[in-house]
Design a protein around this motif. Sequence first.
Motif, short mmCIF file in Angstrom:
data_model
loop_
_atom_site.label_atom_id
_atom_site.label_comp_id
_atom_site.label_asym_id
_atom_site.label_seq_id
_atom_site.Cartn_x
_atom_site.Cartn_y
_atom_site.Cartn_z
N LEU A 7 0.83 -1.36 0.11
CA LEU A 7 0.09 0.05 -0.39
C LEU A 7 0.96 1.29 -0.61
O LEU A 7 0.73 2.30 -0.40
CB LEU A 7 -1.17 -0.21 1.25
CG LEU A 7 -2.00 -1.05 0.93
CD1 LEU A 7 -2.44 -1.08 2.84
CD2 LEU A 7 -2.97 -0.83 -0.07
N VAL A 8 1.89 1.25 0.55
CA VAL A 8 2.99 2.24 1.12
C VAL A 8 2.94 2.66 -0.75
O VAL A 8 3.74 3.49 -1.66
CB VAL A 8 4.18 2.07 1.88
CG1 VAL A 8 4.84 3.48 1.55
CG2 VAL A 8 2.85 2.55 3.23
N PHE A 9 3.64 1.27 -1.41
CA PHE A 9 5.21 0.76 -2.21
C PHE A 9 4.29 1.63 -2.93
O PHE A 9 4.71 2.89 -3.84
CB PHE A 9 5.96 -0.85 -2.38
CG PHE A 9 6.67 -0.21 -3.37
CD1 PHE A 9 8.09 -0.25 -4.02
CD2 PHE A 9 5.50 -1.01 -4.75
CE1 PHE A 9 8.62 -0.55 -5.21
CE2 PHE A 9 6.05 -1.22 -5.81
CZ PHE A 9 7.80 -1.18 -5.78
N VAL A 10 3.21 1.07 -3.53
CA VAL A 10 2.65 1.90 -5.16
C VAL A 10 2.74 3.32 -4.73
O VAL A 10 2.95 4.01 -6.34
CB VAL A 10 1.24 1.29 -4.72
CG1 VAL A 10 0.46 1.85 -6.25
CG2 VAL A 10 1.24 -0.33 -5.13
N PRO A 11 1.98 3.43 -4.05
CA PRO A 11 2.12 5.55 -4.42
C PRO A 11 3.67 5.68 -4.62
O PRO A 11 3.87 7.00 -5.61
CB PRO A 11 1.52 5.71 -3.50
CG PRO A 11 1.51 4.92 -2.60
CD PRO A 11 1.20 3.74 -3.35
N VAL A 12 4.41 5.57 -3.82
CA VAL A 12 6.11 5.68 -4.35
C VAL A 12 6.72 5.47 -5.77
O VAL A 12 7.02 6.50 -6.07
CB VAL A 12 6.71 5.70 -2.83
CG1 VAL A 12 8.06 6.00 -2.85
CG2 VAL A 12 6.18 6.06 -1.31
N TRP A 13 6.70 4.94 -5.68
CA TRP A 13 6.96 4.13 -6.73
C TRP A 13 6.34 4.79 -8.26
O TRP A 13 6.80 5.33 -9.14
CB TRP A 13 6.77 2.90 -7.23
CG TRP A 13 6.83 2.32 -8.66
CD1 TRP A 13 8.57 1.63 -8.87
CD2 TRP A 13 6.59 1.42 -9.54
NE1 TRP A 13 8.85 0.62 -10.03
CE2 TRP A 13 7.37 1.81 -10.62
CE3 TRP A 13 5.41 2.29 -10.59
CZ2 TRP A 13 7.44 1.25 -11.70
CZ3 TRP A 13 5.39 2.21 -11.95
CH2 TRP A 13 6.11 1.62 -12.23
N ALA A 14 4.67 4.64 -8.18
CA ALA A 14 3.97 5.89 -9.04
C ALA A 14 4.86 6.78 -9.43
O ALA A 14 5.02 7.28 -10.60
CB ALA A 14 2.82 5.64 -9.70
N LEU A 15 4.89 7.61 -8.57
CA LEU A 15 4.98 9.05 -8.63
C LEU A 15 7.24 8.99 -8.60
O LEU A 15 6.75 10.13 -9.61
CB LEU A 15 5.38 10.20 -7.26
CG LEU A 15 3.67 10.07 -6.85
CD1 LEU A 15 3.53 11.47 -5.37
CD2 LEU A 15 3.78 11.40 -8.02
N LEU A 16 7.98 8.72 -8.15
CA LEU A 16 9.15 8.51 -8.48
C LEU A 16 10.34 7.78 -9.39
O LEU A 16 10.86 8.24 -10.60
CB LEU A 16 9.70 8.25 -7.13
CG LEU A 16 9.90 9.06 -5.47
CD1 LEU A 16 10.52 8.51 -5.07
CD2 LEU A 16 9.98 10.15 -6.25
N VAL A 17 8.38 7.32 -10.18
CA VAL A 17 9.73 5.68 -11.48
C VAL A 17 8.91 5.73 -12.29
O VAL A 17 9.18 6.61 -14.07
CB VAL A 17 9.62 4.36 -11.31
CG1 VAL A 17 10.19 3.25 -11.70
CG2 VAL A 17 10.28 4.45 -9.42
#
Length: 438
Positions: A133-143
């Motif tokens: 749940l934390v990884f997905v939004p962070v990854w979407a924005l940074l990668v």
Amino acid sequence: MTLAAAHVDTGDTAWLLAATALVLLMTPGLALFYAGMVRAKSVLNMLMMSFVSIALVTVVWLAAGYSLAFGDDVGGGLIGGLGHAGMAGIGPHSVHGTVPTLLFATFQLTFAIITAALISGAVADRTRFTGWLVFVPVWALLVYVPVAHWVWGPGGWIRERLGALDFAGGLPVEIASGASGLALCLVLGPRLGFKKDAMRPHNLPMVMLGAGLLWFGWFGFNAGSALGANGLAAAAFLNTMAAGCTGLLGWLFVEQRRDGHPTTLGAASGAVAGLVAITPSCGEVSLLGALVVGLAAGGVCSYAVSWKFRLNYDDSLDVVGVHLVGGIIGTLLIGLFATAGMTGGVDGLLYGGGLAQLGRQLVAVVVVGGYAFGATYGIGKALDKAMGLRAAEDHEHTGLDLTVHAETAYDHGVLGHGAPVSHSHSALPTARKTRSQA
């Protein structure tokens, strides 16, 4: 500005509305595809990882992702600005090309959703749901967002400066998800029993249904990227169909020669491999090129899925072997098979264009793959240290359906405990059976 004054084309708008719905359907299709490939004890968790990605990525995209990816460039071709954060300044009368901007933004949102969901296949059976749940939004924005800007955004350096071609997402979708999946599975480590236990798909009919929905949605993914109801969309549509078919046949041919059995799992995987490879090239190559792209992907990916056993990385559902390898094949073959009639002026090597375009495609592959891998590895390590990304060993052994979601997919005794109930063309890395699809 009114819609009429902006020359919105109703045919283009109607097609893109349909294409957007088709691409969104791909994520539930992916959920079924992945859920059928895991053991019975992790079916619901696999479905949830895809479905929750729809909600998480949507919120991030509307808040800042769309603006950073498709807003005016503010970072030397690296990133867009925040002028449209929260979809500011974009109303029902804003227009992108010949379609409403809100529709274009939604269409691109569906690409971001499925790209994040794809990564879950590499880390199936062992990822903490709260960590996901934390990884997905962070990854979407940074990668995802920066790579989308490089490839498709106004002023993006891959598009405007390098001149590499990518019609529908070989770089930001396939290669980025595949490289990210590899990084994350290295962070988490292998599943319990990797290379020892038979981790067979528990429901091959579900796999086939998921593959069929993916194929159906892929017409919106690729032909919709023409952003209009026109000849280019029709060519991309036909190329998508052709490559999916030759990918399927290529995989089955390898299976028959190598293992003596063409399998349903191989048919589904081969079709997906062909569709992955044609994604960047569907609007850049002729029909002949599309047939070759799909065939190459089906054949090569059928071998690539076994590399994890030799190199000791546990890519549970072969995101690396299919999406990374297939995406690389499709992106590079543009440099060979691109035709000026499709690209609007650029020919590949086999059509008299020389090596220049192939070189551009190679640079784009290396940079995007390297960035996605490095950034995802960093994100994964940081989150693992901060909150833990790997599920507890007893949870993994019992199954994440019961321990995380307090549910089971099946209520008939032994199935709820994850016993293998169907055959697969892989179980252990032997000479004739080299693939485990979890």
